[in-house]
Design a protein around this motif. Structure first.
Motif, PDB file in Angstrom:
ATOM      1  N   SER A 179      16.906 123.941  13.023  1.00 46.60           N
ATOM      2  CA  SER A 179      15.627 123.232  13.223  1.00 46.60           C
ATOM      3  C   SER A 179      15.856 122.583  14.592  1.00 46.60           C
ATOM      4  N   GLU A 180      15.929 123.398  15.683  1.00 46.30           N
ATOM      5  CA  GLU A 180      15.891 122.549  16.706  1.00 46.30           C
ATOM      6  C   GLU A 180      14.774 122.951  17.898  1.00 46.30           C
ATOM      7  N   ILE A 181      13.940 123.820  17.188  1.00 46.64           N
ATOM      8  CA  ILE A 181      12.352 123.906  18.084  1.00 46.64           C
ATOM      9  C   ILE A 181      11.512 123.444  17.292  1.00 46.64           C
TER      10      ILE A 181
ATOM     11  N   THR B 285      12.209 121.999  22.491  1.00 46.12           N
ATOM     12  CA  THR B 285      13.440 121.498  21.707  1.00 46.12           C
ATOM     13  C   THR B 285      13.127 119.941  21.906  1.00 46.12           C
TER      14      THR B 285
ATOM     15  N   PRO C  38      15.409 116.792  10.342  1.00 41.18           N
ATOM     16  CA  PRO C  38      15.510 117.251  11.691  1.00 41.18           C
ATOM     17  C   PRO C  38      14.857 116.381  12.785  1.00 41.18           C
TER      18      PRO C  38
ATOM     19  N   ILE D  56      13.587 116.785  15.531  1.00 43.89           N
ATOM     20  CA  ILE D  56      12.357 117.546  16.145  1.00 43.89           C
ATOM     21  C   ILE D  56      11.096 117.194  15.129  1.00 43.89           C
ATOM     22  N   ARG D  57      11.479 117.335  13.848  1.00 42.43           N
ATOM     23  CA  ARG D  57      10.253 117.079  13.001  1.00 42.43           C
ATOM     24  C   ARG D  57       9.696 115.943  13.114  1.00 42.43           C
TER      25      ARG D  57
END
Lengths: 679, 221
Positions: A164-166, A179, B69, B71-72
């Motif tokens: 879950s980095e992008i 990212t 995460p 990014i979410r």
């Protein structure tokens, strides 16, 4: 089974299939960008529009529409053609026309589909938007203006790689793939997003502006960076391997490969041994083949048999190991070993060192105990498979060993062998298909044999091997290991193992077949190194015989499941280097013990005759009912209480090819830096 | 709408106040076990209530609290324009509607006022007390032109009344929200213009009507 009509033809399909899949069953090609078989359905590119009756009188996104009984699917009507042209025109509104300088050119879905389904010109004459470049690490080059927001990369990194980095930030016209704060993607599988990207937004950084796809010779082969034997395609131009891409093999790697498999290839042209060398007064000097052979033969013939030893390395093909084995066995040498890491396997039946459930069997397992392994580093593609099974909610995972971030939750059961003991007394587990995943970190210790016995007892108690299911899975880290064990490349009567052979004063002549992971600092023997890279083995060698790496020779490799796979030659060996088996064949003549084969086919014939399992190409024996008595594995002994540690300390630097690679060095530095920062 | 980016200058850290933390936990408790990330929008809103905007460290704090995460969290913060990604005026942040009805009723003149009074849009005034941005329709078209200042709608604005409001806010007051010309809700300006005959409301104009298909009995009663 329900039946639908595709362009007037009846097609039988399985419940749960989408309209797109049914149309493909009928042989119709549906253009698409966001849809990918191995990822979740997004339905955001709209390229797969088709006409469906009954339903609203407008085109439907076929990838996200469930097929139904009696449905009429039309993929060639004027409405569909117009819809595709419209979508294509929209997609191209903001896509730059920079194909001539785009690395995706020639293998670009957008290019191909705009030729096949698009209009000949655009009607848009407003400004196009531009998007800032993003940093995604040393492997992924971004040209984000080209992005069409299909979100395949986001879904891959989240669902398959599990990091879950992008993400896709902002909205509407301003959406961007990025990212978090332009950090590097830290996954061992990250570079697969380059293959997934249907346009040139994510391309390969090390390969940037190197070649066009139509200039490359493409050779289908097998990977040696880990013990999975992933299916790869080697793309070469002239003598240089420019890139490695995955091939689809559902039984092994599906269609992913690890970053090491993909990017260690620049190490193939660095630090190479390209001519024979002899150490004179402490310095390696170039020599001719005949000089080198003469010296090696003289030293071997002068030494006593019990003072000669041969060790096979981690990247070797079965043919070179077989030739080495035949040569030294015919001389009467018993000091033979293919286990640089000192793993205590090779004594029992073949099943005892295989991944018996097969890699695909993980998709059926309902409990998995990982012992002394870190599959994320040792076999990233397998780890993705475990993760997928875990995501389905049907797999219970336990870990004994390092408490690493594997990308899925697990029950942590302990650090060392004492945690296994509790299972020995326990009765059979209530799961249907329980499996053990036994890493080399558990078996490569001094007490490895006793640990193996302990694990075997625990596996027996839990019922890991049962009618119709064999969950005894050994995960190797070396591509050559199973092949070596299968042909019995282990010490003979009173023979020394690899570690003992390298002890001070143990031997007079030590023959290393691509051995670079052993501590060679203590040995005072005359060291002959047959290999490819100027690494640990060559550094210590007295004579260097330059061999061929895995892209330069046809060879058989046996993966951790026991699946024999054939690698092919993509380029020729560098300089004066030769294919390994021919070097051994030539050396055998100097030793007066001529090997009984003149061609590779004859060598393979002997290999198949002596060890029939090698003849079963692309066959994983896991499907055979096991003849494995778990209680008889290993040996009695005292089990230490040291915690298990994975043999892989730096994922990107596990073999001489990877250590010679600039790209891998960059990745390793980045990983080490992050690790340092975290501590 | 323009490309939304996190502000360049970010505070080193973020922490919820005790009160906000209590509210955050109330929001998280509303969702079933393992679904806490559904509370991400309320939590980011609490951040914005506390700080006036959503700083980057807060994204990390919120993501960690919700087990998602980061990014979410960034995706959500950049998706919704209600989240301010850079600091806004400390006493008033004006969200001026510039969509067609407001524009026709004089929003452009209001923009001139704001530009003169506060400065360039999307940048706080030099003293950091005021800021303004143009937003899409806020759904109060009947009272155009209008602006949302902090949490409330201020309607029927004129350059003068907006200037007065800004003075009031700058002085530290909180002027009452609503129409600046005294309308009640969206009732017509200067009182009702139709349905003004009082006889409409005293039943004097009522007469029996014949319901079609109605039974005789009902008609008789």
């Amino acid at each position: 089974m329900p039946i639908a009509k595709v362009n007037g033809v009846d097609v039988e399909f399985e419940n749960g299939m989408t309209v797109l899949q049914v149309a493909e069953l009928a042989g119709e090609e549906i253009p698409r960008f966001c849809y990918h078989e191995r990822l979740s359905i997004a339905g955001n590119c709209r390229m797969c529009l088709v006409e469906v009756k009954p339903g609203p009188p407008k085109p439907q996104a076929s990838c996200a529409l469930p097929a139904a009984e009696g449905q009429e699917i039309i993929t060639n009507s004027p409405m569909v053609k117009k819809a595709r042209e419209g979508v294509m025109e929209f997609l191209l509104i903001n896509h730059p026309l920079d194909c001539p300088i785009c690395d995706q050119g020639g293998e670009c879905d957008l290019q191909d589909q705009s030729i096949g389904y698009g209009r000949d010109a655009t009607r848009y004459d407003e400004n196009k938007r531009a998007v800032e470049e993003k940093y995604m690490g040393p492997l992924i080059k971004t040209v984000m203006t080209r992005c069409i927001q299909c979100t395949r990369c986001v879904r891959f990194i989240t669902e398959v790689a599990g990091v879950s980095e992008i993400g896709l930030i902002s909205r509407g016209e301003d959406v961007e793939i990025t990212t978090y704060l332009d950090s590097a993607v830290m996954s061992e599988l990250s570079a697969n997003v380059i293959d997934l990207c249907p346009v040139g937004a994510l391309t390969s950084k090390p390969y940037a502006f190197n070649a066009r796809p139509w200039e490359l010779t493409k050779t289908e082969s097998v990977d040696v960076m880990d013990a999975l034997g992933s299916a790869i395609r080697i793309d070469a131009r002239g003598p240089a391997v420019l890139r490695v891409l995955p091939r689809t093999n559902d039984a092994v790697n599906e269609e992913w490969i690890s970053d090491k498999t993909r990017y260690a290839c620049d190490g193939l042209s660095r630090q190479r041994l390209d001519r024979p060398m002899i150490r004179v007064k402490g310095k390696l000097q170039p020599a001719s083949w005949s000089e080198a052979f003469a010296l090696v033969a003289a030293r071997i013939m002068a030494a006593k048999l019990e003072r000669i030893g041969a060790i096979a390395g981690d990247l070797q093909d079965a043919e070179s190991m077989k030739a080495t084995l035949d040569l030294f066995r015919s001389l009467g040498v018993a000091n033979l070993d293919c286990r640089q890491d000192g793993v205590k396997l090779g004594a029992g039946p073949r099943e005892s060192w295989l991944f018996n459930s097969t890699l695909a069997g993980i998709d059926e397992a309902d409990a998995l105990m990982i012992i002394g392994a870190n599959p994320r580093l040792e076999a990233p593609v397998l780890n993705a498979r475990i993760r997928r099974r875990w995501l389905s909610g049907k797999l219970l995972v336990g870990v004994i060993g390092e408490r690493a971030d594997l990308g899925y939750d697990y029950n942590y059961l302990g650090a060392g062998p004492d945690a296994i003991g509790q299972f020995v007394k326990q009765g059979a587990i209530s799961k249907q298909k329980p499996a053990f995943l036994i890493g080399q970190g558990a078996l490569g210790r001094d007490d490895g044999a006793a640990v193996l016995k302990l694990i075997g007892e625990a596996a027996k108690a839990l019922g890991v091997v049962r009618e119709g299911w064999n969950g005894w899975n050994v995960l190797h880290t070396a591509a050559a290991r199973v092949g070596g064990l299968d042909m019995g490349f282990i010490p003979g009567q009173d023979g020394l193992c690899a570690r003992d052979m390298t002890a001070k004063g143990a031997l007079d002549v030590l023959f290393l077949l691509g051995v670079d992971e052993l501590d060679l600092g203590k040995t005072d023997a005359f060291v002959v190194y047959l290999g490819t890279h100027g690494d640990a083995g060559a550094h210590r060698a007295d004579v260097i015989l330059p061999g061929a790496d895995y892209t330069e020779k046809p060879g058989l490799y046996v993966n951790t499941e026991g699946r024999v796979q054939r690698g092919e030659r993509a380029v020729f060996p560098k300089g004066e280097a030769k294919e390994d088996w021919t070097i051994l064949r030539a050396l055998s003549e100097h030793l007066g013990a001529k090997l009984p084969y003149d061609t590779l086919d004859q060598l393979r014939g002997k290999l198949f005759a002596d060890h029939p399992t090698f003849g079963q190409i692309d066959f994983a024996p896991g499907s055979i009912p096991a003849a494995l008595d778990l209680a008889k594995l290993g040996a009695k002994g005292k089990v230490g209480d040291a915690p298990f540690a994975s043999p892989i300390k730096a994922f990107h630097l596990t073999n001489p090819i990877a250590r010679a690679s600039v790209t891998m060095a960059e990745c390793a530095a980045l990983t080490a830096g992050l690790k340092h920062a975290a501590e | 709408m323009s490309v939304r980016r996190l502000a360049k200058d970010q505070p080193a850290s973020f922490a919820f106040s005790a009160e906000a933390l209590e509210q955050a936990q109330w929001w998280m408790a509303k969702f079933p076990q393992g679904r806490a990330q559904s509370a991400v929008i309320p939590l980011l809103w609490l951040v914005q209530k506390q700080e006036g905007w959503v700083p980057e460290p807060a994204l990390r704090v919120v993501a960690e609290m919700l087990g998602m995460p980061v990014i979410r969290a960034l995706e959500i913060a950049t998706f919704y324009t209600m989240f301010q990604l850079s600091p806004v005026g400390t006493v008033a942040h004006v969200q001026l509607c510039g969509t067609t009805p407001c524009m026709l009723r004089g929003a452009n003149a209001l923009k001139t006022v704001l530009e003169a009074r506060v400065g360039h849009r999307d940048h706080p005034s030099p003293d950091g007390r005021l800021s303004w941005e143009e937003v899409e329709c806020l759904g109060a078209c009947a009272n155009a032109p209008m602006a949302a200042i902090n949490d409330y709608y201020y309607e029927d604005l004129t350059p003068e009344s907006l200037g007065g409001l800004l003075d009031d806010f700058a002085a530290g007051n909180a002027p009452p929200p609503g129409s600046s010309i005294g309308r009640t809700g969206c009732a017509p300006e200067g009182g009702p213009l139709s349905l003004t005959d009082l006889a409409l409301y005293d039943c004097s104009r009522a007469k029996a009507i014949k319901l079609p298909n109605a039974p005789e009995k009902v008609l008789a009663s």
